[in-house]
Design an enzyme around this catalytic site. Structure first.
Site: not given
Ligand code: AQP
Length: 332
Positions: A112, A195, A198
């Site tokens: 990031k 993956k 968001k």
């Molecule tokens: N693609 C995925 N497959 C399986 N699990 C996933 N998680 C996120 N993406 C996948 C799990 O969802 C939870 C959300 O945690 P978060 O809100 O901290 O977001 P994150 O892990 O950073 O992933 P996001 O939601 O896609 O946001 P970005 O990538 O934008 O930061 C966690 O348990 C995560 O493992």
């Protein structure tokens, strides 16, 4: 009952299918056997510099999606992270035991911050895993249900717990991650080696649970696959088909091997059409429930207030224990 804790960031209007299948379904399944704490981690969301109105709205929306997915406030504690100030208090203590180099090695931070550049990268993004460690350790959580992308953050949480335990005597429960192998990583529909995310997925690669069903169906039908015709599960050679089979299996409850047999002699188009129907059949009642909760924000805020009350009771106890162990003079 052993304790579990998990959370998601309110950084989008909608959770996506990866959040749901990678984490939220486990939360719902585990709440009978565990003393479960589920939180909307709004303080973590500050690392992306959100618009204040959007943040407030998304915090409620995220909580509404937990409820719609089946998180039951009668059995689990549902709360907003910033309602429990002990999270940031413990994070400070833990940050004083976290190596600068150790935090610099976190891949999520590296990825990031590389995108944002040195000037755009905040100290908050750097200390994100320390706040996450505080979230978990504050509740003496034995288990943390998350997707694969959080594995490294769980490791640093365990390291911190062990480090403080060896320095100050038994202070923290050392948590285990709970990662369901099959759905640990749901992939982007347009780039099935990345993956679903968001922040980084392109709109067509993403299945947001609150998108119009027609949009969702269209995205699934136009998912990137490969130039062969055979439907089989091969993550390396056929990541697109493997991803679609994974999603189908998780939503239908049919094992992947059975699906592969069922689709013998059929084409990719058949799999996509069936999967689109399956996802639409899931999101339609889900969206109705979410809107039901959002139509009554007072009732939703009551649920969150009750959750915060319960969470604070535990959090206060842990923080007092930590302050005592590390030698802070108690306030009269
Ligand atoms: N693609 C995925 N497959 C399986 N699990 C996933 N998680 C996120 N993406 C996948 C799990 O969802 C939870 C959300 O945690 P978060 O809100 O901290 O977001 P994150 O892990 O950073 O992933 P996001 O939601 O896609 O946001 P970005 O990538 O934008 O930061 C966690 O348990 C995560 O493992």
């Amino acid at each position: 009952r052993p304790r579990i804790l998990s959370g998601m960031q309110p950084t989008s209007d909608s959770l996506h299918l990866g959040n749901y299948l990678g984490a939220l379904t486990s939360w719902v399944a585990l709440q009978d056997d565990y003393d479960a704490y589920y939180t909307v981690v709004d303080l973590h969301a500050l690392t992306v510099g959100p618009d204040p109105t959007a943040l407030r709205e998304r915090t409620r929306r995220t909580a509404a999606q937990y409820l719609a997915a089946g998180v039951d406030p009668g059995r689990s504690v549902l709360f907003v992270q910033s309602h429990v100030p002990e999270h940031t208090e413990l994070a400070w203590v833990l940050s004083c035991h976290t190596g600068f180099g150790e935090a610099s090695r976190m891949t999520q931070f590296k990825d990031k911050s590389a995108k944002q550049g040195a000037e755009g990268t905040t100290v908050g993004l750097f200390t994100y895993p320390v706040l996450m460690a505080a979230d978990i350790l504050l509740y003496d959580a034995a288990l943390v249900p998350v997707g694969e992308d959080q594995r490294q953050h769980l490791e640093i949480t365990r390291d911190l717990a062990q480090r403080l335990n060896s320095r100050f005597g038994e202070t923290f429960v050392v948590p285990e991650s709970h990662i369901v192998r099959e759905t640990a990583k749901i992939y982007d529909l347009q780039d099935p080696t990345a993956k679903m995310s968001k922040s980084t997925s392109t709109p067509n690669g993403l299945v947001d649970l609150l998108d119009p069903p027609k949009t969702i169906a269209k995205r699934i039908r136009s998912a990137v696959t490969d130039t062969e015709r055979e439907i089989r599960f091969d993550r390396e050679a056929k990541p697109g088909i493997a991803n679609l089979l994974t999603i189908h299996s998780a939503l239908s409850g049919t094992p992947v091997e059975t699906l592969v047999e069922q689709y013998q002699g059929k084409g990719y188009g058949d799999l996509k059409v069936d999967l689109a129907d399956l996802v639409v059949a899931f999101v339609t009642p889900f969206q109705e429930k979410v809107h039901g909760y959002l139509d009554d924000p007072d009732a939703l805020d009551d649920v969150l207030a009750e959750g915060a009350e319960k969470a604070r009771t535990v959090a206060r106890g842990t923080l007092a224990r930590v302050y005592d162990r590390i030698g802070l003079l108690p306030a009269r």
